[in-house]
Design an enzyme around this catalytic site. Sequence first.
Site, mmCIF file in Angstrom:
data_model
loop_
_atom_site.group_PDB
_atom_site.id
_atom_site.type_symbol
_atom_site.label_atom_id
_atom_site.label_comp_id
_atom_site.label_asym_id
_atom_site.label_seq_id
_atom_site.Cartn_x
_atom_site.Cartn_y
_atom_site.Cartn_z
ATOM 1 N N SER A 152 -33.837 17.598 0.502
ATOM 2 C CA SER A 152 -33.156 17.237 -0.722
ATOM 3 C C SER A 152 -33.932 16.182 -1.520
ATOM 4 O O SER A 152 -35.133 16.331 -1.748
ATOM 5 C CB SER A 152 -31.731 16.761 -0.388
ATOM 6 O OG SER A 152 -30.934 16.678 -1.540
ATOM 7 N N ASP A 353 -28.405 27.839 -0.339
ATOM 8 C CA ASP A 353 -28.334 26.552 -1.041
ATOM 9 C C ASP A 353 -28.110 26.794 -2.524
ATOM 10 O O ASP A 353 -28.750 27.660 -3.126
ATOM 11 C CB ASP A 353 -29.642 25.784 -0.818
ATOM 12 C CG ASP A 353 -29.588 24.361 -1.358
ATOM 13 O OD1 ASP A 353 -28.509 23.917 -1.789
ATOM 14 O OD2 ASP A 353 -30.637 23.693 -1.328
ATOM 15 N N HIS A 413 -28.370 24.095 2.283
ATOM 16 C CA HIS A 413 -29.172 22.920 1.947
ATOM 17 C C HIS A 413 -29.687 22.216 3.207
ATOM 18 O O HIS A 413 -30.816 21.732 3.230
ATOM 19 C CB HIS A 413 -28.304 21.964 1.132
ATOM 20 C CG HIS A 413 -29.053 20.903 0.393
ATOM 21 N ND1 HIS A 413 -29.967 21.184 -0.595
ATOM 22 C CD2 HIS A 413 -29.006 19.544 0.484
ATOM 23 C CE1 HIS A 413 -30.453 20.054 -1.086
ATOM 24 N NE2 HIS A 413 -29.892 19.046 -0.442
#
Length: 434
Positions: A152, A353, A413
């Site tokens: 991220s 994601d 994610h």
Amino acid sequence: MELPRVAVWLLSFLLIDSGRTEPASESWGYVDVREGAHMFWWLYNGSGGNFKELPLVMWLQGGPGGSSCGFGNFEEIGPLDRDLKPRNTTWVKAASVLFVDNPVGTGYSYTDNNGFAKDVATVAEDMMVLLKNFFSSKAEFQGVPFYIFSESYGGKMAAAISLYLSKAISKGEIKCSFAGVALGDSWISPMDSVRTWGPYLYSTSLLDDNGLSEVRKAAKAVEEAITQGDFLKATQLWSTAESVVEENTNGVNFYNILTPASEERVSSVAGHGYLALLVRRHVKPLHRQSLSELMNGPIRKKLKVIPQNVTWGGQSEAVFSYMAGDFMKPVVDIVDELLAAGINVTVYNGQLDLIVDTIGQELWVKKLKWTGLPSFNNLRWTPLDDPAAPGQTGAFYKTYQNFAFYWILKAGHMIPSDQGNMALKMLTMVTRQE
């Protein structure tokens, strides 16, 4: 020059691997990276033999404000899960793993003079102080291949840190064997992510035509703010765009479109500022109550070094707020610099994601000025079997010269959480153990 102070404590824990019990060692401590800015790290030496025969991997969490020592460790790749039970897919099987609570104020890291970072340049400078101290005090790791893996917003920080590190090594300021950086579901080009939310959700039947139009309109507003160079406004409009997505998808989970979102993330309470809303969406899920109780209870007691006035995660909202003006700035140019310098760069992304969808990742990759890009684009990808389900495809990948891309299937994610076996296999491939 005198190195910053560092406090280190050692102990042993037991790893259970295929019915065998093997000792492995841990160490942790604080480094003062600036006056009043204290950064916490936690190292697990690799198991299964001489750790010097394994690579060293530093893991950086997202947010900004998400704790590597907490979430990355106990929810994703550490030797124990948050119930303190052995994790079968721990990365400690294949590497020594260094978790760092970064930027300052994240997790157990803290500042006692509002010394929060405001941009990735400061984040990278702070990390250089920590890494210089680490490799000086643990000289046995200087010759071990060192990789930075990230997730991220951690990927955006990892790119900048890698560039600073390569320069510090060339100047002789840090002694280590830097071998590459891996950018997982990373916030490298925020606008490429936001502009593809609508098409991705539409293609997966999570938006109708009206919703697609509204999401595209919200994304356009973000793009206009970025074009004008108003990145703080862009962050605010990004929050608005997320609300538009939630309203039109009945609260889709930004981290995995097939997983229900928590009520805390779905509901937008009137009267809350946009930063508080963003923190609730993107930092609080990394600090769920059960993890917070673990880190502020048994783990804090075990570590014995956390100051009495410091609460794990207590400054994380401030970390996010101070970085808000830098949040939407792209760092594609930094990735280009890394590739041009011959540094190994890996991009990996989860199929499910949303917040950093794979379509958006592919967009910024195609914008690279790297001379090897045309040849990379002409390659066909190679399927990889899912280690947990032999005969089934778990991922695809392509690699050319010093660049690789992994498409991880059935993952959102947080890839190691969703597809732990596939993530571990990718680790061994990136670090060239298979």
